[in-house]
Scaffold this motif. Structure first.
Motif, short mmCIF file in Angstrom:
data_model
loop_
_atom_site.label_atom_id
_atom_site.label_comp_id
_atom_site.label_asym_id
_atom_site.label_seq_id
_atom_site.Cartn_x
_atom_site.Cartn_y
_atom_site.Cartn_z
N SER A 1 -10.76 -17.09 -10.09
CA SER A 1 -11.37 -16.52 -10.92
C SER A 1 -11.16 -15.07 -11.30
CB SER A 1 -13.20 -16.40 -10.53
OG SER A 1 -13.18 -15.49 -9.56
N THR A 2 -10.50 -14.36 -10.53
CA THR A 2 -10.41 -12.93 -10.72
C THR A 2 -8.85 -12.38 -10.24
OG1 THR A 2 -12.69 -12.44 -10.39
CG2 THR A 2 -11.18 -10.55 -10.31
N VAL A 3 -8.40 -11.70 -10.77
CA VAL A 3 -7.20 -11.09 -10.29
C VAL A 3 -7.12 -9.61 -10.26
CG1 VAL A 3 -4.36 -10.44 -10.83
CG2 VAL A 3 -5.42 -12.92 -11.09
N PHE A 4 -6.80 -8.78 -8.94
CA PHE A 4 -6.84 -7.51 -9.17
C PHE A 4 -5.62 -7.03 -8.31
CE2 PHE A 4 -9.22 -9.12 -5.55
CZ PHE A 4 -9.03 -8.42 -4.55
N SER A 5 -5.29 -5.78 -8.69
CA SER A 5 -4.11 -5.07 -8.04
C SER A 5 -4.67 -4.12 -7.06
CB SER A 5 -3.19 -4.65 -9.02
OG SER A 5 -2.10 -4.17 -8.61
N VAL A 6 -3.86 -4.03 -6.05
CA VAL A 6 -4.21 -2.82 -4.81
C VAL A 6 -2.84 -2.20 -4.81
CG1 VAL A 6 -4.76 -2.57 -2.38
CG2 VAL A 6 -5.93 -4.24 -3.63
N SER A 7 -2.84 -0.90 -4.70
CA SER A 7 -1.63 0.14 -4.75
C SER A 7 -1.48 0.34 -3.26
CB SER A 7 -1.67 1.17 -5.87
OG SER A 7 -1.72 0.64 -7.10
N THR A 8 -0.54 0.22 -3.06
CA THR A 8 -0.27 0.49 -1.55
C THR A 8 1.15 1.55 -1.44
OG1 THR A 8 1.42 -1.22 -0.91
CG2 THR A 8 -1.29 -1.36 -0.73
N SER A 9 1.51 2.26 -0.40
CA SER A 9 2.74 2.73 -0.06
C SER A 9 3.86 2.06 -0.57
CB SER A 9 2.79 3.71 0.99
OG SER A 9 2.79 2.54 2.18
N SER A 10 3.98 0.72 -0.16
CA SER A 10 5.00 -0.09 -0.29
C SER A 10 5.02 -0.57 -1.85
CB SER A 10 5.15 -1.24 0.66
OG SER A 10 3.97 -1.82 0.56
#
Length: 195
Positions: free
Chosen positions: A152-161
């Protein structure tokens, strides 16, 4: 906020507005019919980089919304991807539609088929299934799919890699036992947008 009309003498979609994301909402448009051949039902919205908004629904039809996002402006594309329950997003200039196997009510949930295109008008190419377990499919098993729900949903998580894309499941229903699809599936996106 867009939602599906379900009341008597209602059809299509409805639109509600609020000065605040948390509401309260006031329904301002009823019986919003969308052009194309898609079914009224599962849908998703995308606001593109230029501020234009688009509506995609099971079927599949992509419709550009009017300037107020309260109704259709123009049918952009109609095509068949198979499945239902589209999730629509754009990443690094590539458009994605995730579709499910059409089995949100199955005990195990739904597949998550990744489709991508360089343009809203396509062509759309299937990249694979990121929602099914790699085991033999059993229609009576609760373990066929990773999320136990349709996407139902897509989200991005920014990490150091770098960025990691997550797909979240919508409400699931399994043999009359409703619940919230709490699973999130991590999806890797490689060179050229491949999943």
């Amino acid at each position: 906020m867009w939602f599906e009309d379900r009341g008597s003498d209602l059809h299509g979609y409805a639109v509600a507005t609020s000065p605040n994301p948390g509401g309260p909402f006031n329904t301002t448009h009823y019986n919003v019919d969308m052009p194309g051949r898609g079914k009224i039902g599962d849908f998703n919205l995308l606001v593109d980089d230029d501020g234009s908004a688009y509506h995609v629904r099971t079927g599949f039809d992509i419709v550009k919304l009017n300037a107020n996002f309260t109704g259709p402006d123009v049918l952009m594309s109609s095509f068949s991807l198979g499945g239902e329950g589209p999730v629509f997003f754009k990443r690094n200039g590539t458009y994605y539609i995730l579709s499910g196997s059409g089995c949100c009510a199955c005990i195990g949930g739904s597949s998550i088929i990744v489709n991508m295109a360089d343009s809203l008008t396509g062509p759309w190419t299937q990249q694979g299934d990121v929602g099914s377990n790699p085991t033999k499919f059993d229609p009576h098993s609760p373990n066929n799919y990773v999320t136990k729900a349709q996407a139902s949903t897509v989200f991005s998580v920014s990490t150091s890699s770098g960025d990691t894309i997550f797909v979240r499941g919508r409400t699931k229903c399994a043999l009359g036992r409703g619940g919230i699809g709490r699973g999130a599936r991590r999806v890797g996106v490689g060179q050229g947008g491949a999943v």
